[in-house]
Design a protein around this motif. Structure first.
Motif, PDB file in Angstrom:
ATOM      1  N   LEU A 118      -2.911   6.689  -6.697  1.00 29.20           N
ATOM      2  CA  LEU A 118      -4.275   6.203  -6.943  1.00 29.20           C
ATOM      3  C   LEU A 118      -4.441   4.751  -6.524  1.00 29.20           C
ATOM      4  O   LEU A 118      -5.518   4.352  -6.069  1.00 29.20           O
ATOM      5  CB  LEU A 118      -4.626   6.367  -8.425  1.00 29.20           C
ATOM      6  CG  LEU A 118      -4.538   7.796  -8.981  1.00 29.20           C
ATOM      7  CD1 LEU A 118      -4.874   7.798 -10.465  1.00 29.20           C
ATOM      8  CD2 LEU A 118      -5.470   8.730  -8.217  1.00 29.20           C
ATOM      9  N   SER A 119      -3.393   3.979  -6.678  1.00 33.19           N
ATOM     10  CA  SER A 119      -3.453   2.558  -6.331  1.00 33.19           C
ATOM     11  C   SER A 119      -2.209   2.166  -5.536  1.00 33.19           C
ATOM     12  O   SER A 119      -1.204   1.734  -6.118  1.00 33.19           O
ATOM     13  CB  SER A 119      -3.564   1.691  -7.584  1.00 33.19           C
ATOM     14  OG  SER A 119      -3.542   0.317  -7.253  1.00 33.19           O
ATOM     15  N   PRO A 120      -2.246   2.327  -4.219  1.00 31.88           N
ATOM     16  CA  PRO A 120      -1.090   1.935  -3.400  1.00 31.88           C
ATOM     17  C   PRO A 120      -0.679   0.485  -3.613  1.00 31.88           C
ATOM     18  O   PRO A 120       0.517   0.167  -3.612  1.00 31.88           O
ATOM     19  CB  PRO A 120      -1.589   2.171  -1.973  1.00 31.88           C
ATOM     20  CG  PRO A 120      -2.611   3.259  -2.104  1.00 31.88           C
ATOM     21  CD  PRO A 120      -3.304   2.961  -3.410  1.00 31.88           C
ATOM     22  N   GLN A 121      -1.661  -0.396  -3.815  1.00 31.45           N
ATOM     23  CA  GLN A 121      -1.342  -1.809  -3.987  1.00 31.45           C
ATOM     24  C   GLN A 121      -0.544  -2.036  -5.269  1.00 31.45           C
ATOM     25  O   GLN A 121       0.442  -2.781  -5.280  1.00 31.45           O
ATOM     26  CB  GLN A 121      -2.625  -2.641  -4.006  1.00 31.45           C
ATOM     27  CG  GLN A 121      -2.381  -4.141  -4.080  1.00 31.45           C
ATOM     28  CD  GLN A 121      -3.675  -4.941  -3.969  1.00 31.45           C
ATOM     29  OE1 GLN A 121      -4.773  -4.385  -3.968  1.00 31.45           O
ATOM     30  NE2 GLN A 121      -3.543  -6.250  -3.867  1.00 31.45           N
ATOM     31  N   ALA A 122      -0.948  -1.373  -6.354  1.00 30.07           N
ATOM     32  CA  ALA A 122      -0.230  -1.522  -7.616  1.00 30.07           C
ATOM     33  C   ALA A 122       1.167  -0.909  -7.517  1.00 30.07           C
ATOM     34  O   ALA A 122       2.126  -1.440  -8.079  1.00 30.07           O
ATOM     35  CB  ALA A 122      -1.014  -0.868  -8.748  1.00 30.07           C
ATOM     36  N   LEU A 123       1.288   0.202  -6.808  1.00 28.92           N
ATOM     37  CA  LEU A 123       2.594   0.822  -6.618  1.00 28.92           C
ATOM     38  C   LEU A 123       3.518  -0.109  -5.855  1.00 28.92           C
ATOM     39  O   LEU A 123       4.693  -0.299  -6.211  1.00 28.92           O
ATOM     40  CB  LEU A 123       2.447   2.149  -5.864  1.00 28.92           C
ATOM     41  CG  LEU A 123       3.750   2.861  -5.501  1.00 28.92           C
ATOM     42  CD1 LEU A 123       4.503   3.291  -6.766  1.00 28.92           C
ATOM     43  CD2 LEU A 123       3.468   4.065  -4.621  1.00 28.92           C
ATOM     44  N   GLN A 124       3.015  -0.701  -4.796  1.00 31.96           N
ATOM     45  CA  GLN A 124       3.817  -1.619  -3.998  1.00 31.96           C
ATOM     46  C   GLN A 124       4.252  -2.833  -4.794  1.00 31.96           C
ATOM     47  O   GLN A 124       5.329  -3.372  -4.583  1.00 31.96           O
ATOM     48  CB  GLN A 124       3.039  -2.026  -2.748  1.00 31.96           C
ATOM     49  CG  GLN A 124       2.893  -0.879  -1.753  1.00 31.96           C
ATOM     50  CD  GLN A 124       1.794  -1.105  -0.730  1.00 31.96           C
ATOM     51  OE1 GLN A 124       1.178  -2.173  -0.688  1.00 31.96           O
ATOM     52  NE2 GLN A 124       1.522  -0.097   0.092  1.00 31.96           N
ATOM     53  N   ALA A 125       3.428  -3.254  -5.755  1.00 30.20           N
ATOM     54  CA  ALA A 125       3.782  -4.390  -6.589  1.00 30.20           C
ATOM     55  C   ALA A 125       5.001  -4.066  -7.465  1.00 30.20           C
ATOM     56  O   ALA A 125       5.854  -4.916  -7.711  1.00 30.20           O
ATOM     57  CB  ALA A 125       2.603  -4.796  -7.461  1.00 30.20           C
ATOM     58  N   VAL A 126       5.071  -2.807  -7.938  1.00 27.41           N
ATOM     59  CA  VAL A 126       6.233  -2.383  -8.725  1.00 27.41           C
ATOM     60  C   VAL A 126       7.456  -2.284  -7.826  1.00 27.41           C
ATOM     61  O   VAL A 126       8.548  -2.702  -8.196  1.00 27.41           O
ATOM     62  CB  VAL A 126       5.964  -1.035  -9.405  1.00 27.41           C
ATOM     63  CG1 VAL A 126       7.211  -0.559 -10.167  1.00 27.41           C
ATOM     64  CG2 VAL A 126       4.787  -1.132 -10.374  1.00 27.41           C
ATOM     65  N   ALA A 127       7.253  -1.741  -6.617  1.00 31.43           N
ATOM     66  CA  ALA A 127       8.373  -1.536  -5.703  1.00 31.43           C
ATOM     67  C   ALA A 127       8.926  -2.824  -5.153  1.00 31.43           C
ATOM     68  O   ALA A 127      10.126  -2.969  -4.962  1.00 31.43           O
ATOM     69  CB  ALA A 127       7.935  -0.618  -4.560  1.00 31.43           C
ATOM     70  N   VAL A 128       8.066  -3.787  -4.860  1.00 34.71           N
ATOM     71  CA  VAL A 128       8.488  -5.004  -4.180  1.00 34.71           C
ATOM     72  C   VAL A 128       9.446  -5.833  -5.010  1.00 34.71           C
ATOM     73  O   VAL A 128      10.191  -6.670  -4.490  1.00 34.71           O
ATOM     74  CB  VAL A 128       7.254  -5.866  -3.753  1.00 34.71           C
ATOM     75  CG1 VAL A 128       6.682  -6.580  -4.971  1.00 34.71           C
ATOM     76  CG2 VAL A 128       7.624  -6.842  -2.659  1.00 34.71           C
ATOM     77  N   ALA A 129       9.452  -5.571  -6.317  1.00 37.25           N
ATOM     78  CA  ALA A 129      10.343  -6.338  -7.187  1.00 37.25           C
ATOM     79  C   ALA A 129      11.812  -6.166  -6.813  1.00 37.25           C
ATOM     80  O   ALA A 129      12.627  -7.041  -7.063  1.00 37.25           O
ATOM     81  CB  ALA A 129      10.119  -5.901  -8.640  1.00 37.25           C
ATOM     82  N   ILE A 130      12.149  -5.028  -6.183  1.00 36.57           N
ATOM     83  CA  ILE A 130      13.555  -4.805  -5.828  1.00 36.57           C
ATOM     84  C   ILE A 130      13.730  -4.361  -4.380  1.00 36.57           C
ATOM     85  O   ILE A 130      14.841  -4.324  -3.889  1.00 36.57           O
ATOM     86  CB  ILE A 130      14.206  -3.745  -6.734  1.00 36.57           C
ATOM     87  CG1 ILE A 130      13.492  -2.375  -6.601  1.00 36.57           C
ATOM     88  CG2 ILE A 130      14.227  -4.210  -8.162  1.00 36.57           C
ATOM     89  CD1 ILE A 130      14.219  -1.260  -7.313  1.00 36.57           C
ATOM     90  N   ASP A 131      12.668  -3.982  -3.679  1.00 35.35           N
ATOM     91  CA  ASP A 131      12.825  -3.403  -2.357  1.00 35.35           C
ATOM     92  C   ASP A 131      13.055  -4.484  -1.300  1.00 35.35           C
ATOM     93  O   ASP A 131      12.436  -5.519  -1.335  1.00 35.35           O
ATOM     94  CB  ASP A 131      11.587  -2.585  -2.015  1.00 35.35           C
ATOM     95  CG  ASP A 131      11.843  -1.631  -0.863  1.00 35.35           C
ATOM     96  OD1 ASP A 131      13.040  -1.359  -0.599  1.00 35.35           O
ATOM     97  OD2 ASP A 131      10.880  -1.185  -0.232  1.00 35.35           O
TER      98      ASP A 131
END
Length: 227
Positions: free
Chosen positions: A214-227
């Motif tokens: 639903l929110s790619p931007q919010a998902l990426q924010a969670v992922a970017v913490a370790i990716d």
């Protein structure tokens, strides 16, 4: 946590080698659930997925199976078993309707020996796989499961999603809670609990068997913490 990629070594071949290889390949069509390669069967062909998606499974010590990877268009498989003249170590199953191009072992080995670019590119592919596996283990050991789930879904978002009404995206390659738990090495209950966080925050939802981002931007924010 990169379960799927766009790696396609055939596309990187010099024109002549690529042309000869593609001309020698024949298309086979599979429906969802069809077995493309079976564990223990002699590897007789090198495959390239042209359309659709396929899942790779490995046998587990308890007699079950766990998903190892998800192939998308362009991905090749069975090369190692064909070159080594041995049986398949993995089972490949059509995750959706798909078209697969295949070349018989004899024809492939002829091209392998005549075109040095083929073994060179395969060496790079195998090195990348080993590097990715090591990176996964390091990341998994040091990162919260929530972030790991974010990276996994972001990977799926990148390589196998379609528009579901901006900004939402629909994943077009099916993946289950059981498969996610096997990939990340935690219980299904843990995955359910963490997925609920993503749903409560309007990041991920389900539409029958489909996953909606639903929110790619919010998902990426969670992922970017370790990716």
């Amino acid at each position: 946590m990169r379960i799927v990629s766009d790696q396609n070594w055939i596309a990187d071949l010099p024109d002549q080698a690529r042309s000869e290889l593609l001309q020698a390949m024949k298309i086979m069509n599979f429906e969802r659930g069809d077995v493309i390669t079976q564990v223990g069967d002699k590897a007789r062909r090198v495959h390239q997925l042209r359309t659709g998606y396929a899942k790779v499974f490995v046998d587990t010590p308890d007699g079950g199976q766990a998903i190892l990877a998800l192939y998308g268009p362009g991905n090749c498989f069975s090369e190692t078993a064909v070159i080594s003249d041995r049986c398949n170590n993995h089972m490949t199953v059509a995750a959706t309707s798909c078209a697969v191009a295949a070349i018989d072992r004899e024809a492939f080995m002829d091209l392998y020996e005549r075109h040095p670019a083929i073994p060179d590119l395969l060496c790079r592919k195998f090195a990348n796989i080993v590097t990715s596996m090591l990176s996964f283990r390091v990341t998994a050991a040091a990162s919260p499961i929530r972030n790991q789930i974010g990276v996994l879904f972001n990977n799926l978002l990148t390589y196998c999603s379609e528009d579901a009404g901006a900004p939402a995206r629909r994943l077009i390659a099916p993946i289950t809670i059981k498969e996610i738990s096997a990939i990340l090495g935690v219980s299904r209950q843990t995955i359910h609990k963490e997925i609920q966080y993503f749903r409560d925050n309007g990041i991920i939802d389900r539409d029958n068997d489909d996953w909606l981002i639903l929110s790619p931007q919010a998902l990426q924010a969670v992922a970017v913490a370790i990716d």
